[in-house]
Design an enzyme around this catalytic site. Structure first.
Site, PDB file in Angstrom:
ATOM      1  N   GLN A  74      12.317  -1.259   0.722  1.00  0.00           N
ATOM      2  CA  GLN A  74      11.323  -1.967   1.525  1.00  0.00           C
ATOM      3  C   GLN A  74      11.866  -3.253   2.130  1.00  0.00           C
ATOM      4  O   GLN A  74      11.138  -3.976   2.788  1.00  0.00           O
ATOM      5  CB  GLN A  74      10.101  -2.298   0.663  1.00  0.00           C
ATOM      6  N   TRP A 116       8.455  -3.242   4.361  1.00  0.00           N
ATOM      7  CA  TRP A 116       7.316  -4.124   4.087  1.00  0.00           C
ATOM      8  C   TRP A 116       7.732  -5.573   3.875  1.00  0.00           C
ATOM      9  O   TRP A 116       7.069  -6.493   4.361  1.00  0.00           O
ATOM     10  CB  TRP A 116       6.579  -3.592   2.858  1.00  0.00           C
ATOM     11  N   ASP A 120      -2.094   2.887   2.625  1.00  0.00           N
ATOM     12  CA  ASP A 120      -1.455   2.972   3.924  1.00  0.00           C
ATOM     13  C   ASP A 120      -1.845   4.333   4.490  1.00  0.00           C
ATOM     14  O   ASP A 120      -1.534   5.359   3.898  1.00  0.00           O
ATOM     15  CB  ASP A 120       0.060   2.884   3.731  1.00  0.00           C
ATOM     16  N   TRP A 160       4.237  -0.029  10.380  1.00  0.00           N
ATOM     17  CA  TRP A 160       4.751  -1.132   9.551  1.00  0.00           C
ATOM     18  C   TRP A 160       4.022  -2.426   9.857  1.00  0.00           C
ATOM     19  O   TRP A 160       3.943  -3.311   9.020  1.00  0.00           O
ATOM     20  CB  TRP A 160       6.253  -1.294   9.759  1.00  0.00           C
ATOM     21  N   LYS A 170      21.030  10.712  -7.382  1.00  0.00           N
ATOM     22  CA  LYS A 170      19.730  10.455  -6.802  1.00  0.00           C
ATOM     23  C   LYS A 170      18.778  11.598  -7.172  1.00  0.00           C
ATOM     24  O   LYS A 170      19.150  12.761  -7.145  1.00  0.00           O
ATOM     25  CB  LYS A 170      19.906  10.412  -5.287  1.00  0.00           C
ATOM     26  N   PRO A 206       0.809  -1.220   0.000  1.00  0.00           N
ATOM     27  CA  PRO A 206       0.000   0.000   0.000  1.00  0.00           C
ATOM     28  C   PRO A 206       0.839   1.265   0.000  1.00  0.00           C
ATOM     29  O   PRO A 206       1.700   1.428   0.854  1.00  0.00           O
ATOM     30  CB  PRO A 206      -0.784  -0.121   1.310  1.00  0.00           C
ATOM     31  N   LYS A 220      13.795  16.493  -4.986  1.00  0.00           N
ATOM     32  CA  LYS A 220      13.148  17.764  -5.299  1.00  0.00           C
ATOM     33  C   LYS A 220      14.114  18.928  -5.118  1.00  0.00           C
ATOM     34  O   LYS A 220      14.120  19.869  -5.903  1.00  0.00           O
ATOM     35  CB  LYS A 220      11.939  17.958  -4.384  1.00  0.00           C
TER      36      LYS A 220
END
Length: 1124
Positions: free
Chosen positions: A624, A628, A86, A588, A661, A47, A664
């Site tokens: 993750q 997750w 989530d 989590w 990387k 999610p 913003k």
RNA sequence: UCUGAGGUGGCGCAAUUGGUUAGCGCAUUUGCCUGAUACGCAGAAGGUUGUUGGUUCGAGUCCAACUCUCGGAACCA
């Protein structure tokens, strides 16, 4: 019905058209419903949180997810994909705090928890529309109608049920430990959160070496040379703010220490300082460092154990008991002490370090906790009272208290050194503020107890790439720490645990709610005074019991969140009030519970759950691994002793074109929507999958994307357009019921079909193996190299022929089949374009297909069944033959280049040495292709009976090297020295006895490669075992034919320039030119046939028309008109 | 500090798992072909496969050390 023809390729336009088609015809829904329920491929959607905007990396991750789901659907499996959101956790809370302009302390004061949570609930779906939009536009098929949402009561109930299950297994406990804590966020952090990318940052902190004054006693006596000596122990810290909370110094038992006599820097008072012998040079004797006036003999740490010292900074605070005593201010021993840093003696503050606490407890020491949970000094710390230890509030006027503490130490003559020091320090992943280590009372899951089992089961999971599973994930499991579940926040799933308060007034002070003092130190294990609720029904029963026993009137709250759940009071067996532990659980845990909670298992959908557990496939980014991927695994192992997923793809980062990387702040982030809009979803998806393997970092370069769009999609588009153009002219329609048998089709058709089947095999295997890059690259090369630039190129004349005979029919059917199968193979990665072409190809015959129940009856390619490989159609001999054709053509063209003979000039013959009959036969099979490709009249084979060619033999190192070993060099030399007779003998018998140093080696033909490299008297070109010579003698007739071809070319160009229809008949008027006599005499019919000319007239002078130059110096005029 | 992946023409990637001339695409350049093509074909130019050693008949591939890039883990004194 005709095939659609298109002017140019517009992928974004195709996206829109296909999206509309999918939506109107519910193709996604059908792709699930039409597959059997008992053959499932289970996918779990991780999610996302909708309070952030989606980025280009989400396109990457979701392409991976989507393509394998689509692939398995096409294999005939049912692939249900429930979307999820989530919705809890710190990011949302912090966003809300920021918006409301409040801090954590204001919650429950300036704004009620109720209102605050309402705000969170609204905020969390803020960017849902963008996510939905991205999902649609990128062609990610997932069921967005009924997503699982982690804040819903059903979801929460399932999570409670899981927790209860884990609780019942004795895997939960409450404990007070030193944990990473974020004062800015007001909550403890799990180790997983601490390991989020970018959390450890290099920061420059003020560090101090403090000097602790030794108290003279029997034990410390040996350290003193005289009564008045000022003996001090030096200890280094990067966190001077912990110095007031110091209660011990830790020395290494076996480390050698030494006492240095010097003068205190800053105050110049004489002093004797104890440091590790190895580190003397680090602090003394250098420029601007205190001088070494005298040094003592060394002694080991063990000798100063128990030596007492004066408290460094005494503000009169009471020492807290660590359940071991309240002793303080003495030297203790610890094995963890090293001499790689500092002074070899460790400043120990049991409230602010895990090691400190452990060693303190072992030695019966107490603690001082002089900093509160907001990260500021208590009011009882003298001049430092109330000051923040780090700038947690973004106060522009913040003055670093660490500096002031250091200054105080300097002034008091207690500092040996104060300096800036750059080191790596963890920061809160949400607030970006440095964390601090703090004693917290929390609930834990004893994950470490289960780590062996988790490790073992992990081995059964297929990780892509394997190194992430074995390495990153495996190592993590090996060193697994207990899972800190508690979060002292408001918006999340409440911990369903109620306890009897140990002290009557402790309801507030003992909780982990934000208070101004450190929490108490009860670390009780679950007792019969503790209850973990596992369902709403159970809660209901307990409430009724409590209502009856305590005379209350409570009911189960409609919303299971805080604050309502906090008000529920339950009753212990002995009639005492039980209140809820105020903690929330780690988000989590929410997402790791999705396999069960998405179905509200076990309260509903039991069968559905069982059919859908464990997952066949999950995919997310590498970040993750400890998120997750871990929580899914941990919960499944602890609650069910099973894996949660069988295959997992962890994709790498999406970086900018230079490998940096994307962020913003750097302004190099690629915006997904504009990219999809400009290049189309398929080109983006295809580029991402084909450029590098998903688990490698992708250097996302728009130039590369443009290349994919132009080259791969463009080529395929053109191939289709070519097909449509001629199929329409001839009125060709694919007839699934009456396909021509492949065996009866021409060589080149059988070749491309052989290649096509090889491709099906390769691509299917790659998808099965979760290797999308292999799959996409294979498809690319088939489309560009084989299909477009060889098959279609070579077959063009077959499509031009006027009559629709068997040969033409075969060409159409073959091309149609290739396009169709390629579409199927690429459909998982490029769902839009493949759908679009599928419809273009099959819509005209849909009716018939439905009537006949044939494969093309499906309205969408995503409902079709993937073509299975027909291995009997793979003909390796034929593929080899075609390879010869391509390579021989290539060599001839190369010779043309060298001799400066342009291709349009026909030449008489190619000379081709043949070494054996099978080679000759192979070449004969593709002779016509070669001759037409290179514009030569004939091939003349030269065999060795003529004695004309020279053979050469090369050793095959691969077979020979293994057997010859050290003799290989000698063998190679011997073989290279073979005479023509040797080679002839070898050729004849197929054997050779090689004598090296008297040792006989039996060699067979496979140990050699026999080639011709030379034809005496000819210029040759060679490629591996192929050698070709070209006869460049040009006769008058050849010149005439060449000119005829030039003329054809010019006329064709004119037709093209004038936009004539491809089938238009024309009238040509040509101004005569003496050089053209031969061409016109012999090739007039040929010319007319090629350019569809009905009337060809030659005039002496022509006024209109166009000037054309056929070859150097041959210039004339021609008039081309359409015949009405 | 430990650990993983990686370092191959200017750029992006290959190399059948140790086999002899290191491929492909982009970009540059010269020609050519084409009534599907923004494709393609032939050629030119561009490489000491990060460095140094080693193993081997043979190393881009295996080993060791070093170095750089990107991840990861940790160290919190």
């Amino acid at each position: 019905m005709k095939y659609n023809e298109y002017k140019n390729l517009n992928l974004p336009e195709i996206d829109k058209e296909i999206l509309k088609f999918w939506e109107e015809n519910k193709i996604f829904e059908k792709s699930i419903e039409q597959r059997p329920e008992d053959d499932t491929y289970v996918f779990y959607e991780g999610p996302p949180s909708a309070n952030g905007k989606p980025g280009i990396h989400h396109v990457m991750a979701r392409t991976v997810k989507d393509l394998f789901c689509r692939f398995h659907t096409m294999k005939g499996q049912r692939v249900e994909r429930k979307a999820g959101w989530d919705t809890h956790g710190l990011p949302i809370e912090l966003a809300v705090e920021k918006e409301l302009g409040i801090t954590k302390e204001d919650i429950g004061v300036k704004i009620s928890i109720d209102d605050y949570n309402k705000q969170c609930r609204e905020t969390v779906m803020r960017y849902k529309h963008m996510w939905d939009d991205l999902t649609v536009k990128m062609g990610y098929w997932v069921d967005m109608e009924e997503p699982y949402i982690t804040f819903e009561n059903n979801y929460i109930e399932s999570v409670w049920w899981l927790l209860r299950r884990i609780y019942d297994k004795g895997l939960m406990y409450k404990g007070l430990t030193i944990q990473p804590y974020s004062p800015a966020a007001g909550t403890g952090l799990s180790t997983a959160e601490l390991n989020m990318p970018g959390c450890y940052k290099d920061v420059k902190d003020t560090t101090a070496v403090a000097m602790f004054k030794v108290i003279k006693s029997e034990q410390s006596n040996f350290l003193f040379d005289d009564e008045n000596e000022d003996v001090r122990i030096a200890a280094w810290t990067t966190t001077p703010w912990t110095l007031p909370s110091n209660t011990a110094l830790t020395a290494g038992p076996k480390i050698n220490y030494i006492k240095i006599k010097t003068n205190t820097p800053y105050t110049e008072a004489p002093v004797s300082v104890i440091v590790a012998e190895d580190l003397v040079g680090k602090w003394f004797g250098g420029k601007k460092q205190p001088a070494i006036l005298e040094q003592s003999a060394t002694f080991v740490g063990k000798q100063i154990e128990g030596v007492r010292y004066e408290q460094l900074m005494d503000y009169g605070n009471p020492i807290e008991d660590l359940h071991g005593g309240t002793d303080a201010f003495k030297v203790i021993l610890g094995r963890f002490v090293t001499t790689s840093d500092g002074t070899g003696i460790v400043h120990t503050a049991p409230s602010f370090g895990a090691d400190d606490r452990m060693v303190g407890k072992e030695n019966g020491l107490g603690a001082l906790t002089l900093v509160d949970k907001q990260g500021k000094f208590l009011d009882t710390v003298g001049e430092f009272s109330g000051r923040y230890v780090k700038n947690y509030k973004d106060d522009p006027n913040y003055v670093d208290v660490n500096i002031d503490i250091s200054v105080r130490l300097k002034l008091d003559g207690k500092a040996l050194n104060v300096a800036k020091y750059e080191h790596n320090y963890p920061h809160c992943w949400r607030t970006d503020k440095p964390i601090l280590y703090y004693p917290l009372d929390s609930w834990f899951i004893s994950a470490s107890k289960m780590k062996e089992r988790m490790f073992e089961l992990n081995k059964t999971i297929n990780w892509k790439p394997a190194s992430t599973g074995e390495g990153r994930f495996g190592k993590w499991l090996e060193n697994l720490q207990d899972w800190n579940l508690s979060r002292t926040r408001y918006w999340g799933i409440p911990l369903p645990i109620w306890r009897v308060r140990s002290t009557p007034s402790g309801a507030e002070g003992n909780s982990t709610e934000n208070g101004s003092t450190a929490s108490g130190f009860d670390s009780a294990q679950p007792t019969n005074h503790t209850i973990c609720i596992g369902s709403i029904e159970e809660l209901q029963k307990e409430i009724e019991k409590a209502n009856a026993g305590l005379g209350l009137n409570q009911s189960v709250p409609e919303d299971l969140h805080r604050p309502y759940i906090d008000d529920i009071v339950l009753m212990s067996p002995d009639g005492l009030e039980m209140t809820r532990e105020l903690d929330l659980i780690d988000v989590w845990f929410d997402s790791g519970s999705m396999p069960y909670a998405q179905w509200h298992y076990p309260f509903e959908n039991k069968e559905k759950f069982e059919r859908n557990f464990p997952a066949d496939f999950i995919a997310e980014g590498v970040d993750q691994t400890r998120g997750w991927f871990y929580t899914l695994h941990a919960i499944a192992v602890m609650a069910f002793d099973k894996v949660a997923y069988k295959n997992v793809v962890s994709n790498g980062l999406v970086q900018d074109a230079k490998g940096q990387k994307m962020s913003k702040s750097k302004g190099n982030a690629v915006e997904p929507f504009s990219t999809l809009e400009k290049y189309g979803a398929d080109a983006t998806r295809w580029y991402m999958m084909s450029n590098s393997q998903p688990w490698d970092n992708l250097k996302f370069d728009l130039n590369g994307l443009a290349e994919t769009q132009r080259k791969f999609f463009g080529t395929l588009f053109n191939t289709y357009n070519f097909f449509a153009l001629y199929a329409n002219i001839d009125g060709f329609q694919q007839d699934e019921m009456n396909a021509m048998p492949v065996e009866g089709r021409p060589e080149i058709d059988r070749w491309i079909i052989s290649k096509l089947n090889s491709l099906v095999m390769e691509v299917t295997a790659a998808y099965e193996d979760y290797e999308p890059t292999k799959a996409s690259r294979a498809i690319e090369s088939f489309v560009a190299d084989e299909l477009s630039n060889w098959y279609v190129r070579q077959s063009r004349r077959r499509f031009w022929k006027t009559e629709l005979g068997a040969d033409k029919q075969a060409a159409f059917e073959t091309l149609y089949q290739c396009l169709m199968v390629v579409n199927q193979l690429m459909a998982p990665i490029a769902p839009f374009f493949s759908e679009w072409m599928y419809k273009n190809l099959s819509d005209p015959i849909r009716g018939a297909a439905i009537d006949n129940d044939t494969p093309l009856k499906h309205e969408s390619i995503h409902l079709t069944h993937l073509t299975k490989v027909q291995e009997e159609l793979i003909d390796k001999d034929l593929e080899q033959r075609m390879d010869y054709a391509q390579r021989i053509s290539s060599l001839v063209l190369s010779l043309r280049k060298k001799s400066k003979n342009r291709v349009r000039q026909p030449l008489q013959k190619i000379l081709l040495p043949v070494l054996n009959d099978s080679f000759k036969q192979q070449v004969e099979g593709v002779k016509d292709l070669i001759l037409s490709e290179v514009n030569v009249k004939e091939i003349e084979y030269i065999d060795d009976t003529s004695g004309f060619i020279k053979k050469k033999v090369k050793p095959n190192f691969k077979t020979l090297g293994r057997r010859m070993g050290k003799n290989m060099k000698a063998a190679a030399a011997a073989i290279n020295g073979f005479t023509q007779e040797d080679i002839a003998a070898l050729d004849k018998s197929g054997k050779y006895e090689l004598n090296i140093d008297g040792e006989i080696h039996e060699l067979t033909t496979e140990d050699f490669e026999i080639v011709t490299e030379d034809i005496p008297g000819w210029q040759v070109a060679t490629d591996g075992d192929l050698t070709v010579a070209l006869d460049v003698t040009i006769t008058d007739m050849l010149i005439a034919e060449g000119l005829a071809r030039e003329l054809v070319n010019r006329i064709q160009n004119i037709r093209k320039d004038r936009d004539f229809n491809i089938t238009d008949r024309i009238k040509v008027t040509l101004q005569n030119h003496p050089a053209l006599a031969g061409a016109l005499a012999n090739f007039k019919d040929y010319i007319c046939g090629e350019v569809l000319c009905d009337e060809f007239s030659i005039v002496d002078s022509l006024d209109g028309g166009e000037v054309i130059e056929l070859v150097d110096g041959v210039e004339t005029r021609v008039l081309v008109e359409v015949v009405a």
